[in-house]
Scaffold this motif. Structure first.
Motif, PDB file in Angstrom:
ATOM      1  N   VAL B 215       0.920  -1.225   0.004  1.00 12.48           N
ATOM      2  CA  VAL B 215      -0.037   0.091  -0.004  1.00 12.48           C
ATOM      3  C   VAL B 215       0.850   1.261  -0.057  1.00 12.48           C
ATOM      4  CG1 VAL B 215      -1.701   1.232   1.322  1.00 12.48           C
ATOM      5  CG2 VAL B 215      -1.768  -1.155   1.087  1.00 12.48           C
ATOM      6  N   SER B 216       1.908   1.167   0.710  1.00 12.45           N
ATOM      7  CA  SER B 216       2.786   2.374   1.105  1.00 12.45           C
ATOM      8  C   SER B 216       3.606   2.706  -0.547  1.00 12.45           C
ATOM      9  CB  SER B 216       3.909   2.184   1.824  1.00 12.45           C
ATOM     10  OG  SER B 216       3.395   2.116   3.335  1.00 12.45           O
ATOM     11  N   ALA B 217       3.858   1.523  -0.949  1.00  8.13           N
ATOM     12  CA  ALA B 217       4.578   1.577  -2.300  1.00  8.13           C
ATOM     13  C   ALA B 217       3.339   2.162  -3.632  1.00  8.13           C
ATOM     14  CB  ALA B 217       4.923  -0.013  -2.830  1.00  8.13           C
ATOM     15  N   LYS B 218       2.192   1.896  -3.394  1.00  9.97           N
ATOM     16  CA  LYS B 218       1.258   2.134  -4.458  1.00  9.97           C
ATOM     17  C   LYS B 218       0.874   3.745  -4.167  1.00  9.97           C
ATOM     18  CE  LYS B 218      -3.681   1.026  -5.124  1.00  9.97           C
ATOM     19  NZ  LYS B 218      -4.499   2.154  -3.977  1.00  9.97           N
ATOM     20  N   ASN B 219       0.696   3.954  -2.977  1.00  8.14           N
ATOM     21  CA  ASN B 219       0.443   5.245  -2.828  1.00  8.14           C
ATOM     22  C   ASN B 219       1.494   6.424  -3.074  1.00  8.14           C
ATOM     23  OD1 ASN B 219      -2.194   4.705  -1.611  1.00  8.14           O
ATOM     24  ND2 ASN B 219      -1.463   4.813   0.516  1.00  8.14           N
ATOM     25  N   SER B 220       2.707   5.972  -2.941  1.00 12.69           N
ATOM     26  CA  SER B 220       3.831   6.934  -3.083  1.00 12.69           C
ATOM     27  C   SER B 220       3.858   6.871  -4.634  1.00 12.69           C
ATOM     28  CB  SER B 220       5.017   6.617  -2.215  1.00 12.69           C
ATOM     29  OG  SER B 220       5.236   5.231  -2.673  1.00 12.69           O
ATOM     30  N   ALA B 221       3.768   5.791  -5.370  1.00 11.98           N
ATOM     31  CA  ALA B 221       4.036   5.865  -6.714  1.00 11.98           C
ATOM     32  C   ALA B 221       3.149   6.718  -7.529  1.00 11.98           C
ATOM     33  CB  ALA B 221       4.136   4.210  -7.385  1.00 11.98           C
ATOM     34  N   GLU B 222       1.723   6.458  -7.049  1.00 14.72           N
ATOM     35  CA  GLU B 222       0.732   7.449  -7.616  1.00 14.72           C
ATOM     36  C   GLU B 222       1.013   8.782  -7.160  1.00 14.72           C
ATOM     37  OE1 GLU B 222      -2.693   5.666  -6.242  1.00 14.72           O
ATOM     38  OE2 GLU B 222      -2.642   3.824  -7.486  1.00 14.72           O
ATOM     39  N   PHE B 223       1.612   9.110  -6.040  1.00 18.73           N
ATOM     40  CA  PHE B 223       1.854  10.442  -5.892  1.00 18.73           C
ATOM     41  C   PHE B 223       2.676  11.236  -6.650  1.00 18.73           C
ATOM     42  CE2 PHE B 223       4.015  13.795  -3.308  1.00 18.73           C
ATOM     43  CZ  PHE B 223       2.777  14.312  -2.413  1.00 18.73           C
ATOM     44  N   ASP B 224       3.865  10.391  -7.122  1.00 18.70           N
ATOM     45  CA  ASP B 224       4.880  10.951  -7.890  1.00 18.70           C
ATOM     46  C   ASP B 224       4.838  10.428  -9.312  1.00 18.70           C
ATOM     47  OD1 ASP B 224       6.331  12.883  -6.405  1.00 18.70           O
ATOM     48  OD2 ASP B 224       6.915  11.099  -5.180  1.00 18.70           O
ATOM     49  N   HIS B 225       3.436   9.777  -9.743  1.00 17.38           N
ATOM     50  CA  HIS B 225       3.273   9.328 -11.119  1.00 17.38           C
ATOM     51  C   HIS B 225       4.554   8.592 -11.613  1.00 17.38           C
ATOM     52  CE1 HIS B 225       0.363  12.505 -10.792  1.00 17.38           C
ATOM     53  NE2 HIS B 225       1.153  13.542 -10.744  1.00 17.38           N
ATOM     54  N   LEU B 226       4.712   7.619 -10.742  1.00 17.61           N
ATOM     55  CA  LEU B 226       6.103   6.720 -11.271  1.00 17.61           C
ATOM     56  C   LEU B 226       5.349   5.692 -12.328  1.00 17.61           C
ATOM     57  CD1 LEU B 226       7.852   6.134  -7.838  1.00 17.61           C
ATOM     58  CD2 LEU B 226       8.460   7.708  -9.686  1.00 17.61           C
ATOM     59  N   ILE B 394       5.620   9.352   5.843  1.00 17.10           N
ATOM     60  CA  ILE B 394       4.795  10.159   6.746  1.00 17.10           C
ATOM     61  C   ILE B 394       4.372  11.315   6.196  1.00 17.10           C
ATOM     62  CG2 ILE B 394       4.796  11.112   8.983  1.00 17.10           C
ATOM     63  CD1 ILE B 394       6.900   9.226  10.071  1.00 17.10           C
ATOM     64  N   THR B 395       5.417  12.165   5.599  1.00 22.54           N
ATOM     65  CA  THR B 395       4.926  13.483   4.783  1.00 22.54           C
ATOM     66  C   THR B 395       5.976  13.425   3.587  1.00 22.54           C
ATOM     67  OG1 THR B 395       6.526  15.000   5.763  1.00 22.54           O
ATOM     68  CG2 THR B 395       4.447  14.689   7.114  1.00 22.54           C
ATOM     69  N   VAL B 396       5.374  14.214   2.408  1.00 21.60           N
ATOM     70  CA  VAL B 396       6.227  14.124   1.540  1.00 21.60           C
ATOM     71  C   VAL B 396       5.760  15.866   0.973  1.00 21.60           C
ATOM     72  CG1 VAL B 396       6.569  12.135   0.571  1.00 21.60           C
ATOM     73  CG2 VAL B 396       4.263  13.038   0.265  1.00 21.60           C
ATOM     74  N   GLN B 397       6.705  16.258   0.166  1.00 20.36           N
ATOM     75  CA  GLN B 397       6.396  17.346  -0.545  1.00 20.36           C
ATOM     76  C   GLN B 397       5.706  17.228  -1.919  1.00 20.36           C
ATOM     77  OE1 GLN B 397      10.094  19.256  -0.240  1.00 20.36           O
ATOM     78  NE2 GLN B 397       9.961  20.442   1.665  1.00 20.36           N
ATOM     79  N   PRO B 398       4.352  18.045  -2.071  1.00 20.04           N
ATOM     80  CA  PRO B 398       4.006  17.745  -3.462  1.00 20.04           C
ATOM     81  C   PRO B 398       4.725  18.686  -4.600  1.00 20.04           C
ATOM     82  CG  PRO B 398       2.191  18.514  -1.892  1.00 20.04           C
ATOM     83  CD  PRO B 398       3.673  18.530  -1.185  1.00 20.04           C
ATOM     84  N   ASP B 399       4.769  18.357  -5.558  1.00 19.88           N
ATOM     85  CA  ASP B 399       5.329  19.238  -6.653  1.00 19.88           C
ATOM     86  C   ASP B 399       4.995  20.530  -6.536  1.00 19.88           C
ATOM     87  OD1 ASP B 399       7.045  17.397  -7.953  1.00 19.88           O
ATOM     88  OD2 ASP B 399       5.608  16.605  -9.386  1.00 19.88           O
ATOM     89  N   GLY B 400       5.869  21.469  -6.912  1.00 21.58           N
ATOM     90  CA  GLY B 400       5.368  22.920  -6.701  1.00 21.58           C
ATOM     91  C   GLY B 400       5.195  23.751  -5.225  1.00 21.58           C
ATOM     92  N   GLU B 401       5.193  22.729  -4.303  1.00 25.73           N
ATOM     93  CA  GLU B 401       5.180  23.422  -2.866  1.00 25.73           C
ATOM     94  C   GLU B 401       6.538  22.970  -2.063  1.00 25.73           C
ATOM     95  OE1 GLU B 401       1.619  22.307  -0.623  1.00 25.73           O
ATOM     96  OE2 GLU B 401       0.524  21.854  -2.861  1.00 25.73           O
ATOM     97  N   VAL B 402       7.626  22.945  -2.704  1.00 24.72           N
ATOM     98  CA  VAL B 402       8.837  22.332  -2.174  1.00 24.72           C
ATOM     99  C   VAL B 402       9.687  23.617  -1.385  1.00 24.72           C
ATOM    100  CG1 VAL B 402      10.963  21.102  -2.692  1.00 24.72           C
ATOM    101  CG2 VAL B 402       8.913  20.686  -4.121  1.00 24.72           C
ATOM    102  N   ARG B 403       9.856  23.030  -0.435  1.00 26.10           N
ATOM    103  CA  ARG B 403      10.735  24.371   0.396  1.00 26.10           C
ATOM    104  C   ARG B 403      11.825  23.486   1.214  1.00 26.10           C
ATOM    105  NH1 ARG B 403       6.237  27.053   3.555  1.00 26.10           N
ATOM    106  NH2 ARG B 403       8.111  27.568   4.983  1.00 26.10           N
ATOM    107  N   ALA B 404      12.877  24.063   1.717  1.00 28.96           N
ATOM    108  CA  ALA B 404      14.033  23.560   2.364  1.00 28.96           C
ATOM    109  C   ALA B 404      13.516  23.432   3.884  1.00 28.96           C
ATOM    110  CB  ALA B 404      15.109  24.246   1.899  1.00 28.96           C
ATOM    111  N   ASP B 405      12.598  24.368   4.265  1.00 31.40           N
ATOM    112  CA  ASP B 405      12.452  24.207   5.769  1.00 31.40           C
ATOM    113  C   ASP B 405      11.262  23.161   6.204  1.00 31.40           C
ATOM    114  OD1 ASP B 405      11.004  26.157   4.730  1.00 31.40           O
ATOM    115  OD2 ASP B 405      11.269  27.497   6.186  1.00 31.40           O
TER     116      ASP B 405
END
Lengths: 273, 657
Positions: B215-226, B394-405
């Motif tokens: 499930v983790s792999a599926k969700n994250s792969a879809e999140f980043d369109h892998l 746990i958390t990930v940065q969506p494209d376009g909302e990426v910040r260093a902090d």
């Protein structure tokens, strides 16, 4: 089981030692009035690691040069694969399956490691210069074949990371390993190593020892080596020839040599008469 | 596939995914490995055959369902096959760090009671033989590289390819058994057990189920369109959960190709040759790459250097905005295009990052300057926050909302809760089953409702909903005057400087902060060479007054930047010392994933910490070191302690919580 009989036998760690591969018969080598080697005889058997040791100036390197055909002794004969060897040029010796490394590294400094190793394959290439320049068909197939052998050796000696690095940029220890790789690329039946561990630190020596043992074990290559470091020699070799002032003063297994009074004297510096 | 399923169409295990991929992507490359100078590749159909042969071989050797199989080696297709083959026969793979000393391995092998181990070569075989006496259940060892092993006793030692050959030969005999075992696997079956390195105490075995991983792999792969067209380079330790999720979970879910480098030393060359589209690295790798680029630019000619500096200044200004799709002026865009052609493009190519579509960094906080450097080049580098217990995400940065902090928003299907003290808890389908044979720790970490304590402190930023991590909750403390002490925040700022490899800050409950610093031998060594400074050892270089001067200027710059943050201005460094040795996992000062064991370091070097606080300007110390082969030695040193300028702060605003 005695090591000094000429019967094939199997060592304690399971390697097969065969019959005599090379025999030196009463070799004497002179440079003008200087006798570098005086009446030395010994043999090298198939599959063994044979060391030639001795203090500085004992004539070890001269001996290796006689074996490699670079020096021609004034007296005595070199028998190789059961027949006396005629006088020959170094490249002819190489064609007979003898490869060597040098005390002072002799690589092509400006070429990459891979190219250096490929030069070791020279005797296995049959196509002509022109065909190789055009690099079609047979020449290309041959290059691929030889590259495969070179790559296996690069993998074996763990130098993949410097494959494309010019030799001049490498540290000393690695250059030594590249030289070994080039010699191995010739797939020799007899490999001569001239002080393979000179100038190395302990860790590099350990690595090099490991490689020498592995080469002997995996490819069954017969190895004759000259070395200063007594500890290394005693651990590596099956049999040892000890020279001093151009004469043979001992010959046998490391244990035999270690207990030989002449050898002890030579190393501890008893006055010669 | 006749198996019933509620969610993934019968794809409830990795072996089931393998069969699907063999059918669906049969002649697409699944694995590549560089060997003998050439990239060897295996299609999904071939992979399926290899794994089947190995699985049959394992049954033939007597592997039972529920057995643990230890996997010890660097990233190679054979080891990934081993893990899936183990799963296929109902066993549980336990990957170990291959650079662990025999002692550390003994603990893990004994704890899980592994009966089998699949290892790489003579080095690993020797290590396991050394500890075998103490492992009662241990029976068979399988090795991949036969070199140097021919003369070993082969009663309980087998070559990988022979096990496969025996498996193929006994196919008729065991294939039904294998099919039956495979059919029994469900979402609830154990998928893998991973030992967490742990900055404190003994490692714990984290049990993850098929559900967790898939499930983790599926969700994250879809999140980043892998998708099946992606390429990754597998070079991170196989014992780390990240590698398992990327190189097995996501690879099997999407069918992308996993590329294995020739050796650890050739990783950079291999990266360039493969040009991955999906790339993952801990901050350290990005730091090292950046350090190397900077060193080489220092050595470059004046013209090139000036060109590079200008291009980088422009990239810093507009690069991140272009990547985020924010409006940027036409001239600036044109200039960026030009520099892309001249500088950024070739630089990315050198770094092997030309084709990267999605890049992640995790494991530790990344210095904002490092992060921005890569993003300004147009590399879509993002952060994620995760841990083994969560199957990474746990958390990930969506494209376009990426910040260093910040570390982004909750990953799909992950719930996050923050308690009054700022401690972060989460609940997700990836939440681990348990710590193996350790119910107390399991209960301490995971409550009855499935909420897991991360042990980190943080808060959600108002407005954006992004999570910000402050530090490990147990490391965040108060100083004597009550202001907040968050060591990692300051250490990360220090570590951005190429000369500084590692920093450790002390100050909880004290009047002021002090720091240990490790210099980076590559960067400082290069600097020394250019400035004609001779040195014979790491220790000598680390103690050189000019090196101290340089580090002091960095520390003071960091102090100025820390002073800008009202919450953390108390964390300025008043005194520091450059350590005479590099902190090392072999000495227990770091974990295998290179996180500093703070308490251990404070204890081991307590004489130095004391000297930092008692005002002396020199300290003599003796330190025990462990060599790679396990031998021990000691080094003595006299270290100079320096005072650094601090920016006076008048008011201490303490965090409201």
């Amino acid at each position: 089981m005695s090591v000094n009989d000429n019967e094939p036998y199997v060592t304690a760690d399971g390697r097969k030692i065969g019959g005599v591969l090379m025999e030196m018969k009463n070799i004497t080598l002179r440079f003008g009035g200087v006798k570098a080697i005086t009446d030395i005889s010994f043999d090298i058997r198939e599959g063994e690691i044979r060391a030639i040791i001795g203090p500085n100036g004992a004539g070890k390197s001269s001996m290796l040069n006689v074996i490699s055909g670079f020096y021609i002794p004034q007296e005595g004969e070199v028998w190789y694969k059961g027949a006396p060897r005629p006088q020959m040029k170094p490249y002819e010796v190489a064609q007979q399956g003898i490869a060597r490394t040098f005390q002072n590294i002799a690589l092509f400094e400006g070429m990459t490691v891979l190219d250096n190793v490929m030069t070791g394959r020279l005797n296995h290439m049959k196509t002509g210069l022109l065909a190789q320049a055009i690099w079609k068909g047979k020449a290309q197939a041959e290059e691929v074949e030889n590259r495969e052998v070179a790559e296996k050796i690069i993998d074996f000696l763990e130098i993949q990371h410097i494959r494309k690095t010019p030799v001049a940029r490498l540290p000393y220890g690695l250059k030594k390993r590249v030289e070994l790789a080039r010699a191995l690329a010739a797939q020799p039946s007899l490999l001569l190593l001239d002080e393979p561990m000179a100038g190395m630190n302990v860790e590099e020596k350990e690595d090099m020892s490991r490689f020498i043992l592995d080469v002997n074990d995996e490819f069954g290559t017969t190895i004759a080596l000259i070395e200063h470091d007594m500890g290394v020699v005693m651990d590596l070799s099956d049999r040892v020839v000890v020279m001093d002032y151009g004469k043979k003063i001992g010959d046998g297994t490391p244990d035999e040599v270690r207990n030989n009074q002449n050898v002890i004297d030579a190393y501890l510096g008893v006055a010669h008469d | 596939m006749a198996q019933p399923s509620e969610t993934a169409g019968g794809l409830e295990s990795i072996p089931a995914l393998l069969l699907r991929n063999a059918k669906q992507f049969g002649d697409k490359a699944a694995y590549r490995e560089k060997e003998f100078g050439i990239w060897q590749s295996w299609t999904w159909a071939e992979t399926e055959k290899e794994i089947e042969a190995l699985a049959l071989g394992l049954i033939n050797l007597g592997v039972n369902e529920g057995d643990f199989i230890a996997i010890i080696g660097r990233n190679r297709p054979h080891f990934y096959w081993s893990m899936v083959a183990a799963q296929s026969v109902g066993a549980i793979p336990v990957p170990l760090y291959q650079d662990s000393a025999a002692e550390e391995m003994a603990y893990v092998l004994e704890h899980c009671g592994a009966r089998f181990a699949i290892v790489e070569d003579q080095e690993q075989v020797d290590k396991v033989i050394e500890i075998q006496e103490r492992l009662h259940q241990f029976e068979h060892m399988i090795y991949i590289d036969p070199r140097g092993l021919r003369k070993y006793d082969h009663h309980a030692l087998h070559e990988f390819s022979h096990v496969q050959d025996q498996g193929r030969a006994a196919r008729d005999e065991w294939i039904e058994d294998l099919k039956a075992r495979r059919a029994k696997l469900t979402y609830e079956s154990q998928c893998v057990m991973l030992y967490t390195s742990g900055t404190t105490g003994k490692p714990k075995g984290v049990v993850l189920s098929n559900r967790n991983i898939i499930v983790s792999a599926k969700n994250s792969a879809e999140f980043d369109h892998l998708g099946p067209g992606d390429e990754v380079l597998a070079y991170l330790p196989m014992a780390w959960v990240g590698d398992f999720i990327f190189s097995i979970g996501q690879a099997y879910w999407t069918g992308f190709c996993v590329n294995c480098p020739e050796s650890a030393d050739t990783m950079m060359t291999d990266l360039r040759e493969i040009g991955p589209t999906y790339y993952f690295a801990p901050p350290r790798v990005f730091e090292t790459q950046l350090t190397n680029v900077m060193i080489r630019m220092e050595d470059a000619g004046k013209f090139k250097k000036r060109m590079f500096d200008r291009a980088m200044a422009h990239a810093k200004k507009v690069g991140p905005n272009i990547l985020d799709g924010k409006p940027v002026g036409f001239m600036d865009r044109l200039k960026y295009k030009f520099y892309d052609l001249m500088i950024y493009g070739p630089l990315k190519n050198t770094l092997g990052l030309s084709r990267v579509r999605v890049g992640y960094t995790a494991g530790e906080a990344i210095g904002p300057e490092i992060f921005d450097f890569y993003r300004s080049l147009g590399i879509n580098l993002k952060q994620l926050y995760g841990q083994t217990e969560a199957s990474v995400f746990i958390t990930v940065q969506p494209d376009g909302e990426v910040r260093a902090d910040t570390v982004g928003v909750p990953a799909p299907e992950v719930e996050i809760r923050i308690n009054d003290e700022g401690r972060i808890y989460y609940r997700s389908p990836g939440t681990f089953v348990e710590y193996y044979k350790n119910p107390e720790s399991t209960a301490d970490t995971k409550d009855a409702e499935g909420w897991v304590d991360t042990g980190d402190a943080g808060f959600f930023e108002e407005g954006t909903g992004h999570l910000r991590i402050i530090d490990r909750a147990k490391d965040v403390g108060k100083m004597a005057d009550g202001s907040m002490f968050a060591p990692k925040y300051v250490e990360n700022k220090l570590k951005f400087y190429p000369d500084i490899l590692e920093a450790v800050l002390f100050g909880a409950g004290k009047e002021y902060c002090v720091a240990f610093i490790n210099i980076d031998l590559t960067a400082v060594g290069n600097w020394a060479e250019r400035n004609n400074i001779g040195y014979a050892s790491y220790q000598e270089l680390a103690g050189h007054p000019k090196v101290l001067d340089n580090i002091q200027s960095h520390v003071e710059a960091v102090n100025r930047s820390v002073a800008d943050d009202p919450m953390l201005s108390g964390c300025q460094i008043h005194r520091f010392v450059i350590l005479h040795k590099e902190l090392d996992a072999d000495d227990g000062e770091m974990t295998r994933t290179r996180k500093v064991r703070r308490a251990f370091v404070a204890d081991k070097f307590n004489d130095i910490v004391e000297a930092l606080y008692n005002g002396s300007d020199k300290v003599s110390t003796e330190t025990e070191v462990t060599y790679e082969d396990g031998r021990k030695g000691a080094i003595k040193a006299t270290l100079e302690i320096r005072d650094a300028k601090v920016v006076p702060v008048t008011t201490h605003k303490v965090a409201a919580e």
